[in-house]
Design a protein around this motif. Structure first.
Motif, PDB file in Angstrom:
ATOM      1  N   ASP A  41      14.454  10.024  18.435  1.00 57.42           N
ATOM      2  CA  ASP A  41      15.041  10.341  17.136  1.00 57.42           C
ATOM      3  C   ASP A  41      16.532  10.038  17.145  1.00 57.42           C
ATOM      4  OD1 ASP A  41      16.267  12.399  18.447  1.00 57.42           O
ATOM      5  OD2 ASP A  41      15.126  13.996  17.480  1.00 57.42           O
ATOM      6  N   ALA A  42      17.153  10.251  15.983  1.00 59.12           N
ATOM      7  CA  ALA A  42      18.550   9.862  15.822  1.00 59.12           C
ATOM      8  C   ALA A  42      19.459  10.619  16.791  1.00 59.12           C
ATOM      9  CB  ALA A  42      18.986  10.115  14.375  1.00 59.12           C
ATOM     10  N   ALA A  43      19.092  11.866  17.115  1.00 61.28           N
ATOM     11  CA  ALA A  43      19.941  12.649  18.013  1.00 61.28           C
ATOM     12  C   ALA A  43      19.970  12.027  19.411  1.00 61.28           C
ATOM     13  CB  ALA A  43      19.428  14.088  18.082  1.00 61.28           C
ATOM     14  N   MET A  44      18.786  11.582  19.896  1.00 60.25           N
ATOM     15  CA  MET A  44      18.728  10.957  21.213  1.00 60.25           C
ATOM     16  C   MET A  44      19.537   9.665  21.232  1.00 60.25           C
ATOM     17  SD  MET A  44      14.749  11.718  21.957  1.00 60.25           S
ATOM     18  CE  MET A  44      14.494  10.706  23.408  1.00 60.25           C
ATOM     19  N   ALA A  45      19.441   8.894  20.140  1.00 62.09           N
ATOM     20  CA  ALA A  45      20.180   7.636  20.081  1.00 62.09           C
ATOM     21  C   ALA A  45      21.684   7.892  20.078  1.00 62.09           C
ATOM     22  CB  ALA A  45      19.774   6.855  18.829  1.00 62.09           C
ATOM     23  N   ARG A  46      22.100   8.962  19.362  1.00 60.23           N
ATOM     24  CA  ARG A  46      23.523   9.245  19.253  1.00 60.23           C
ATOM     25  C   ARG A  46      24.068   9.794  20.568  1.00 60.23           C
ATOM     26  NH1 ARG A  46      25.646  12.656  14.196  1.00 60.23           N
ATOM     27  NH2 ARG A  46      27.486  13.609  15.133  1.00 60.23           N
ATOM     28  N   ALA A  47      23.232  10.592  21.257  1.00 64.25           N
ATOM     29  CA  ALA A  47      23.703  11.219  22.489  1.00 64.25           C
ATOM     30  C   ALA A  47      23.826  10.204  23.626  1.00 64.25           C
ATOM     31  CB  ALA A  47      22.731  12.332  22.885  1.00 64.25           C
ATOM     32  N   GLY A  48      23.068   9.118  23.563  1.00 59.11           N
ATOM     33  CA  GLY A  48      23.125   8.134  24.637  1.00 59.11           C
ATOM     34  C   GLY A  48      22.135   8.446  25.729  1.00 59.11           C
ATOM     35  N   ASP A  49      22.032   7.504  26.696  1.00 58.81           N
ATOM     36  CA  ASP A  49      21.001   7.595  27.732  1.00 58.81           C
ATOM     37  C   ASP A  49      21.233   8.752  28.706  1.00 58.81           C
ATOM     38  OD1 ASP A  49      19.805   5.446  26.671  1.00 58.81           O
ATOM     39  OD2 ASP A  49      20.769   3.994  28.009  1.00 58.81           O
ATOM     40  N   LYS A  50      22.536   9.075  28.960  1.00 62.44           N
ATOM     41  CA  LYS A  50      22.805  10.005  30.055  1.00 62.44           C
ATOM     42  C   LYS A  50      22.900  11.456  29.601  1.00 62.44           C
ATOM     43  CE  LYS A  50      25.403   6.409  32.350  1.00 62.44           C
ATOM     44  NZ  LYS A  50      26.234   5.728  31.346  1.00 62.44           N
ATOM     45  N   ALA A  51      22.623  11.723  28.306  1.00 59.76           N
ATOM     46  CA  ALA A  51      22.799  13.073  27.779  1.00 59.76           C
ATOM     47  C   ALA A  51      21.755  14.032  28.350  1.00 59.76           C
ATOM     48  CB  ALA A  51      22.692  13.051  26.258  1.00 59.76           C
ATOM     49  N   THR A  52      22.154  15.298  28.541  1.00 59.98           N
ATOM     50  CA  THR A  52      21.216  16.331  28.980  1.00 59.98           C
ATOM     51  C   THR A  52      20.374  16.778  27.791  1.00 59.98           C
ATOM     52  OG1 THR A  52      22.828  18.031  28.471  1.00 59.98           O
ATOM     53  CG2 THR A  52      22.813  17.190  30.726  1.00 59.98           C
ATOM     54  N   PRO A  53      19.176  17.333  28.055  1.00 62.10           N
ATOM     55  CA  PRO A  53      18.340  17.829  26.957  1.00 62.10           C
ATOM     56  C   PRO A  53      19.097  18.831  26.082  1.00 62.10           C
ATOM     57  CG  PRO A  53      17.112  17.855  29.022  1.00 62.10           C
ATOM     58  CD  PRO A  53      18.511  17.445  29.367  1.00 62.10           C
ATOM     59  N   ALA A  55      22.336  18.899  25.427  1.00 57.99           N
ATOM     60  CA  ALA A  55      23.276  18.174  24.555  1.00 57.99           C
ATOM     61  C   ALA A  55      22.534  17.545  23.384  1.00 57.99           C
ATOM     62  CB  ALA A  55      24.001  17.102  25.366  1.00 57.99           C
ATOM     63  N   ILE A  56      21.355  16.965  23.675  1.00 54.90           N
ATOM     64  CA  ILE A  56      20.565  16.339  22.608  1.00 54.90           C
ATOM     65  C   ILE A  56      20.161  17.390  21.588  1.00 54.90           C
ATOM     66  CG2 ILE A  56      18.384  15.183  22.095  1.00 54.90           C
ATOM     67  CD1 ILE A  56      18.601  13.787  24.801  1.00 54.90           C
ATOM     68  N   GLN A  57      19.732  18.573  22.089  1.00 53.43           N
ATOM     69  CA  GLN A  57      19.317  19.643  21.191  1.00 53.43           C
ATOM     70  C   GLN A  57      20.482  20.074  20.300  1.00 53.43           C
ATOM     71  OE1 GLN A  57      16.249  20.386  20.691  1.00 53.43           O
ATOM     72  NE2 GLN A  57      16.855  21.804  19.072  1.00 53.43           N
ATOM     73  N   ARG A  58      21.699  20.132  20.886  1.00 53.27           N
ATOM     74  CA  ARG A  58      22.882  20.534  20.115  1.00 53.27           C
ATOM     75  C   ARG A  58      23.126  19.538  18.977  1.00 53.27           C
ATOM     76  NH1 ARG A  58      26.189  21.024  24.313  1.00 53.27           N
ATOM     77  NH2 ARG A  58      27.347  19.147  23.781  1.00 53.27           N
ATOM     78  N   ILE A  59      23.052  18.246  19.309  1.00 53.84           N
ATOM     79  CA  ILE A  59      23.271  17.224  18.279  1.00 53.84           C
ATOM     80  C   ILE A  59      22.185  17.293  17.210  1.00 53.84           C
ATOM     81  CG2 ILE A  59      23.375  14.730  17.863  1.00 53.84           C
ATOM     82  CD1 ILE A  59      24.546  14.435  20.639  1.00 53.84           C
ATOM     83  N   ARG A  60      20.951  17.583  17.656  1.00 50.99           N
ATOM     84  CA  ARG A  60      19.827  17.689  16.728  1.00 50.99           C
ATOM     85  C   ARG A  60      20.105  18.775  15.683  1.00 50.99           C
ATOM     86  NH1 ARG A  60      14.959  17.341  20.371  1.00 50.99           N
ATOM     87  NH2 ARG A  60      15.323  15.108  20.382  1.00 50.99           N
ATOM     88  N   VAL A  61      20.580  19.932  16.153  1.00 58.12           N
ATOM     89  CA  VAL A  61      20.915  21.023  15.232  1.00 58.12           C
ATOM     90  C   VAL A  61      22.046  20.581  14.309  1.00 58.12           C
ATOM     91  CG1 VAL A  61      21.800  23.382  15.058  1.00 58.12           C
ATOM     92  CG2 VAL A  61      20.129  22.792  16.840  1.00 58.12           C
ATOM     93  N   GLU A  62      23.041  19.926  14.886  1.00 60.46           N
ATOM     94  CA  GLU A  62      24.209  19.457  14.132  1.00 60.46           C
ATOM     95  C   GLU A  62      23.801  18.518  13.000  1.00 60.46           C
ATOM     96  OE1 GLU A  62      27.556  16.993  15.928  1.00 60.46           O
ATOM     97  OE2 GLU A  62      27.525  18.833  17.128  1.00 60.46           O
ATOM     98  N   MET A  63      22.816  17.610  13.318  1.00 62.14           N
ATOM     99  CA  MET A  63      22.392  16.618  12.323  1.00 62.14           C
ATOM    100  C   MET A  63      21.340  17.170  11.374  1.00 62.14           C
ATOM    101  SD  MET A  63      22.081  13.254  14.745  1.00 62.14           S
ATOM    102  CE  MET A  63      22.042  12.012  13.456  1.00 62.14           C
ATOM    103  N   GLY A  64      20.915  18.420  11.591  1.00 65.65           N
ATOM    104  CA  GLY A  64      19.914  19.018  10.703  1.00 65.65           C
ATOM    105  C   GLY A  64      18.510  18.564  11.007  1.00 65.65           C
ATOM    106  N   LEU A  65      18.281  17.987  12.209  1.00 69.28           N
ATOM    107  CA  LEU A  65      16.944  17.498  12.549  1.00 69.28           C
ATOM    108  C   LEU A  65      16.003  18.622  12.959  1.00 69.28           C
ATOM    109  CD1 LEU A  65      17.842  14.261  14.523  1.00 69.28           C
ATOM    110  CD2 LEU A  65      17.021  14.447  12.191  1.00 69.28           C
ATOM    111  N   ASP A  66      16.543  19.860  13.105  1.00 71.42           N
ATOM    112  CA  ASP A  66      15.684  20.977  13.497  1.00 71.42           C
ATOM    113  C   ASP A  66      15.139  21.707  12.276  1.00 71.42           C
ATOM    114  OD1 ASP A  66      18.226  21.787  12.771  1.00 71.42           O
ATOM    115  OD2 ASP A  66      18.112  23.641  13.938  1.00 71.42           O
TER     116      ASP A  66
END
Lengths: 322, 266
Positions: A41-53, A55-66
């Motif tokens: 999803d967009a959060a994983m793409a934005r966080a990049g390959d090396k992001a921790t789960p 960090a991805i979850q944080r971005i997901r909440v930020e982008m409203g994907l949750d």
């Protein structure tokens, strides 16, 4: 039924608009659903390959994907309506809207040229076939259109490329975005390929409609009056026979706009079709969704316009409605 | 007379094709492993020569035929099953079932098939199974529409009204009086539909998002042969010929069956 003619016409326009709106909703919902099912999803793409789960979850909440899916669907449609399709998952993460805006004009250009060619050749061929029914011209036109309908594009493409680009060397093999020669030079083969099927279909339709018209009373009357042959065929008969053909031209244009995948991929034309295939191969979901949404909407819009305009071409309908 | 001739030619070709698809891949060579030098000319050992990787072309064509027939028949079976159920429910079902089902059918019918198929492949992934799924989802609405109009016309015929007046239950009416009338026309239409499905599978494989390497499909063989078109035009010619002949044969057989099923249509 019932009501005065203008009210009836308005009601018809309204019900067609409603049907178009429903189709648009269907397209947008299916597209959204596919986006949900696709991996990543967009959060994983934005966080990049090396992001921790985390960090991805944080971005997901930020982008409203949750948020729950109905809420995300409404946002998806609202964003798309404003021309915001998110960012590509790949490369420099270019805004998807920019990719679509770059590719759409080329696809539209090829489709427009193809439908013009198909309509011109198809109508002339169909008329000739009807005028010379059961004679040589008719048989030739019918065989040609059977071939045009049955031979698939991806068989036609190598044949044309082999003959006109490789053996005769008249035309370039592929589209070259640097455009060393005038662009039309690169578009001849793709346009012919795209035009083949609608051309065959329009020729058949014109032939059938013309044959029916030529049997009507007013044609006999015109012949008896001594109207010259060419005038009889073009002015009297063709004008009456052309209505269903015009509708078919419109819907074929819609099909050409959405069906450019093979031609664009085979000729390396950087249009919507090739971008969509690239997106599937690179798992670049937002680009694929945007292209399907945009071409689907164009398809519905073209058909809506055809439905609205063609009745106006028939003088009988025009007069009864005004 | 001409129609008859084409019909039997089509039947003959399709019989040979089925035999080729069933027995061809195990005939001599494995379709996916190199068995000789690349670009060998046709010979007694390799009947049509070898491709750019030294694989036997006959074996690959047979594997491609197998893919085409598997996809064509599976998709048609699914779309017949779903289409008949939806079409019958659209006429005999309770309103709250029939209404939404027919709206859905119309909505799907109005949406370009290739666009939907590509969207689904994009979601499910590339390969044989996703292609079958995508093409099944796009194929059934046409069957459902046909079944609905056919069933609606049978509903007004005397034998049906008579049976209904005698108090026959709905399931009896559907199984005994409606479905037996449908098989002929459905079989005829299926031939043309299978041709469409085989074309769509080849198109997706040609685009590189259908059957994946090293497996063979006529579409991917055509695509793979394009760069070698100048030096080895036969590489691309064979899959093109087989594909076109299959499409023609299915259409001829479909036309013939339609005339048999409904003599008034001609």
């Amino acid at each position: 039924m019932g009501g005065s003619p203008p009210v009836k016409a308005l009601r018809q326009v309204f019900s067609r608009l409603l049907a178009g709106l429903l189709s648009l909703l269907f397209v947008s919902f299916v597209t959204f659903l596919v986006g949900e099912l696709a991996p990543g999803d967009a959060a994983m793409a934005r966080a990049g390959d090396k992001a921790t789960p985390e960090a991805i979850q944080r971005i997901r909440v930020e982008m409203g994907l949750d948020r729950p899916w109905p809420e995300r669907y409404v946002r998806f449609v609202a964003d798309a309506a404003r021309g915001d399709f998110g960012r590509s998952y790949q490369g420099t993460r270019e805004p998807v809207a920019d990719i679509v805006a770059r590719a759409l004009p080329l696809t539209a250009k090829v489709a427009t040229l193809a439908i013009l060619l198909a309509a011109a050749v198809g109508i002339v061929l169909g008329t000739l076939a009807a005028v010379y029914e059961h004679r040589f011209v008719d048989r030739a036109a019918l065989s040609l259109s059977t071939l045009g309908v049955t031979v698939p594009n991806f068989v036609l493409i190598p044949i044309l490329q082999y003959v006109f680009a490789l053996q005769l060397d008249y035309l370039p093999l592929d589209y070259d975005p640097r455009l060393p020669a005038p662009e039309i030079y690169y578009l001849v083969l793709p346009v012919v390929v795209m035009a083949a099927r609608p051309m065959a279909m329009l020729a058949r339709l014109t032939r059938a409609s013309m044959i029916e018209t030529l049997q009507q009373e007013f044609v006999k009357l015109a012949t008896a009056k001594g109207v010259p042959k060419w005038r009889l065929y073009t002015v009297h008969a063709l004008r009456n026979a052309i209505l269903p053909v015009v509708t078919a031209v419109g819907s074929s244009f819609g099909i050409l706009l959405t069906g450019s995948f093979i031609t664009e991929t085979a000729f390396s034309i950087p249009g919507l079709g090739r971008e969509a295939i690239n997106a599937i191969q690179r798992r670049d979901t937002p680009v694929l969704l945007a292209i399907v949404l945009v071409t689907g909407a164009l398809f519905i819009l073209v058909n809506l316009i055809v439905d609205a305009v063609t009745p106006l071409l028939d003088p009988r309908v025009r007069e009864s409605q005004l | 007379m001409r129609r008859d001739w084409l019909f039997w030619a089509g039947v003959g070709y399709l019989t040979l094709l089925v035999l080729f698809a069933v027995f061809g891949p195990m005939l001599r060579y494995d379709p996916n492993t190199p068995v000789g030098r690349p670009f060998l000319e046709p010979s007694a050992q390799f009947w049509l020569g070898t491709d750019q990787q030294g694989r036997d072309i006959v074996a690959r064509l047979a594997a491609g035929a197998r893919v085409s027939l598997i996809v064509g028949l599976t998709v048609q079976a699914v779309s017949l099953l779903v289409g008949v159920v939806v079409g019958v429910l659209g006429v005999f079902g309770p309103r709250w079932v029939a209404g939404p089902l027919m709206r859905l059918t119309d909505a799907m019918f109005a949406f370009p098939d290739i666009l939907l198929a590509i969207l689904i492949v994009g979601a499910v992934g590339m390969g044989l199974l996703p292609v079958v799924v995508a093409l099944s989802i796009t194929a059934w609405p046409a069957v459902a529409r046909l079944v609905r109009t056919q069933v609606a016309s049978i509903k007004d015929r005397e034998f049906f009204v008579a049976s209904q007046a005698l108090g026959a239950p709905t399931h009896h009416l559907v199984l005994r009086h409606v479905l037996p009338h449908l098989w002929g026309i459905l079989l005829a239409v299926s031939m043309v539909d299978v041709a469409g499905t085989i074309l769509a599978e080849s198109a997706l494989s040609f685009l590189g998002i259908g059957v994946q390497a090293p497996d063979a499909s006529w579409g991917s063989m055509i695509n793979a042969g394009r760069p070698e078109m100048v030096s080895h035009p036969l590489l691309i010619l064979w899959p093109c010929l087989l594909l076109s002949a299959t499409i023609f044969a299915l259409n001829f057989v479909g036309d013939g069956l339609r005339t048999l099923a409904d003599p008034r249509s001609r």
